[in-house]
Design a protein around this motif. Structure first.
Motif, short mmCIF file in Angstrom:
data_model
loop_
_atom_site.label_atom_id
_atom_site.label_comp_id
_atom_site.label_asym_id
_atom_site.label_seq_id
_atom_site.Cartn_x
_atom_site.Cartn_y
_atom_site.Cartn_z
N ALA A 279 0.92 -1.16 0.00
CA ALA A 279 0.19 -0.11 0.00
C ALA A 279 0.84 1.32 0.05
O ALA A 279 0.54 2.38 -0.48
N ARG A 280 1.94 1.06 0.68
CA ARG A 280 2.84 2.41 0.95
C ARG A 280 3.55 2.75 -0.34
O ARG A 280 3.57 3.71 -0.85
N ILE A 281 4.08 1.80 -1.18
CA ILE A 281 4.52 1.95 -2.29
C ILE A 281 3.80 2.39 -3.39
O ILE A 281 4.28 3.15 -4.47
N SER A 282 2.54 1.81 -3.27
CA SER A 282 1.54 2.04 -4.49
C SER A 282 1.19 3.44 -4.27
O SER A 282 0.84 4.24 -5.27
N ALA A 283 1.11 3.96 -3.25
CA ALA A 283 0.64 5.20 -2.77
C ALA A 283 1.74 6.31 -3.40
O ALA A 283 1.22 7.37 -3.81
N ALA A 284 2.81 5.92 -3.57
CA ALA A 284 3.94 6.78 -4.17
C ALA A 284 3.67 7.01 -5.59
O ALA A 284 4.21 7.95 -6.27
N GLY A 285 2.82 6.14 -6.27
CA GLY A 285 2.54 6.35 -7.57
C GLY A 285 3.46 5.62 -8.78
O GLY A 285 2.78 5.72 -9.72
N TRP A 286 4.34 5.05 -8.31
CA TRP A 286 5.12 4.35 -9.59
C TRP A 286 4.75 2.87 -9.72
O TRP A 286 5.14 2.43 -10.59
N ILE A 287 3.85 2.46 -9.06
CA ILE A 287 3.62 1.02 -9.18
C ILE A 287 2.06 0.80 -8.71
O ILE A 287 1.54 1.40 -7.82
N ASP A 288 1.18 0.01 -9.37
CA ASP A 288 0.01 -0.25 -8.94
C ASP A 288 -0.20 -1.37 -7.72
O ASP A 288 0.68 -1.91 -7.32
N ARG A 289 -1.35 -0.90 -7.13
CA ARG A 289 -1.39 -1.49 -5.73
C ARG A 289 -1.41 -3.22 -5.66
O ARG A 289 -0.75 -3.75 -5.05
N ALA A 290 -2.00 -3.84 -6.87
CA ALA A 290 -2.07 -5.29 -6.95
C ALA A 290 -0.44 -5.61 -7.11
O ALA A 290 -0.21 -6.82 -6.47
N THR A 291 0.20 -4.91 -7.68
CA THR A 291 1.74 -5.60 -7.94
C THR A 291 2.43 -5.14 -6.76
O THR A 291 3.19 -5.84 -6.24
N GLY A 292 2.11 -4.00 -6.11
CA GLY A 292 2.72 -3.80 -4.75
C GLY A 292 2.39 -4.71 -3.65
O GLY A 292 3.32 -5.35 -2.92
N ASP A 293 1.19 -5.15 -3.53
CA ASP A 293 0.61 -6.26 -2.60
C ASP A 293 1.42 -7.70 -3.07
O ASP A 293 1.65 -8.14 -2.16
N SER A 294 1.55 -8.07 -4.33
CA SER A 294 2.05 -9.16 -4.67
C SER A 294 3.68 -9.14 -4.06
O SER A 294 4.21 -10.32 -3.45
N LEU A 295 4.48 -8.10 -4.25
CA LEU A 295 5.76 -7.90 -3.72
C LEU A 295 5.75 -8.06 -2.11
O LEU A 295 6.43 -8.76 -1.52
N GLY A 296 4.56 -7.66 -1.54
CA GLY A 296 4.55 -7.82 -0.11
C GLY A 296 4.30 -9.03 0.32
O GLY A 296 4.86 -9.81 1.47
N MET A 297 3.48 -9.88 -0.60
CA MET A 297 3.10 -11.29 -0.36
C MET A 297 4.48 -12.34 -0.33
O MET A 297 4.78 -13.12 0.57
N MET A 298 5.19 -11.81 -1.20
CA MET A 298 6.54 -12.36 -1.24
C MET A 298 7.65 -12.29 -0.29
O MET A 298 8.44 -13.35 0.19
N ALA A 299 7.48 -10.99 0.28
CA ALA A 299 8.31 -10.75 1.43
C ALA A 299 7.91 -11.80 2.72
O ALA A 299 8.67 -12.13 3.42
N THR A 300 6.48 -12.02 2.86
CA THR A 300 5.99 -12.78 3.73
C THR A 300 6.51 -14.01 3.62
O THR A 300 6.91 -14.81 4.82
#
Length: 240
Positions: A62-83
């Protein structure tokens, strides 16, 4: 624990930030070792444990998508891989402490860990293994708090224990508001109505629907998980 808590099977929700080293590195081995010893002591008292961990020590979608350079779905996918990375680290620490653990990911990564499915997860828990549940819900737009409540409901857990940065649920952020008061006991409805931020509204709503209690306490206390479940340290019970 038997004799001191009504819970026998508990899902422990950990924040990813709590695993980070003081110098900012994404993992702190002494913290992982202490967590594993804490879980081991809890299991020795007869508890069954599942774990969901966030990925905020590396990335927040959510934080990186709010910065505007990546969409929320992709940002959340990155977060899932982090978990998944955090979960594998926790599994390794648990195994080193003599605890049998199995990482299961909602995001299929069959060459790395087992893909999550409810019946195999229940089988692992019934055998006394700790199940580390990675990948959130497997879908964007859902937090790991919501994933924790979902998995707890699926796996017939008695409660969700959220081990966080503070020792319970407060009326406001105690780090910003010195007048904030801690609740010993509060209902899901009250937590939603007061917009308390310890968990997102979707997680509280699902817990209410599933009749799941949520116990919130600090993971920085010595043997924090065992102590929270034993009721020997301050915590908040969020009840249906």
């Amino acid at each position: 624990m038997p004799g001191s808590t009504p819970f026998r099977r508990v899902l422990v929700k950990l924040s990813g930030e709590a695993l980070a080293a003081p110098d900012g590195y994404w993992l702190h081995p002494p913290t992982l070792a202490g967590l594993a010893e804490d879980i081991a002591a809890t299991i020795e008292q007869g508890m069954e444990i599942a774990i969901v961990v966030g990925g905020g020590n590396m990335i927040r979608g959510a934080r990186i998508s709010a910065a505007g350079w990546i969409d929320r779905a992709t940002g959340d996918s990155l977060g899932m891989m982090a978990t998944v990375m955090n979960s594998l680290a926790i599994e390794t620490a648990l195994n080193a402490a003599g605890v049998q653990a199995r990482t299961m990911s909602a995001v299929s990564m069959p060459t790395i860990c087992e893909t999550y499915a409810r019946q195999p997860a229940l089988h692992h828990l019934d055998k006394g293994q700790v199940v580390v549940l990675a990948g959130g819900t497997g879908n964007p737009y859902f937090t790991t708090d919501t994933a924790a409540v979902l998995r707890a409901a699926e796996l017939r857990c008695d409660a969700v224990l959220k081990a966080t940065q503070v020792d319970g649920v407060y009326s406001a952020d105690p780090k910003k508001d010195p007048t904030a008061t801690r609740y010993d006991r509060i209902t899901h409805d009250e937590a939603i109505a007061r917009d308390l931020k310890v968990m997102d509204t979707a997680a509280f709503a699902l817990a209410r629907e599933s009749r799941l209690s949520i116990v919130v306490g600090s993971m920085h206390a010595p043997s924090s998980i065992a102590a929270i479940l034993a009721g020997t340290v301050p915590c908040t019970h969020v009840v249906p």
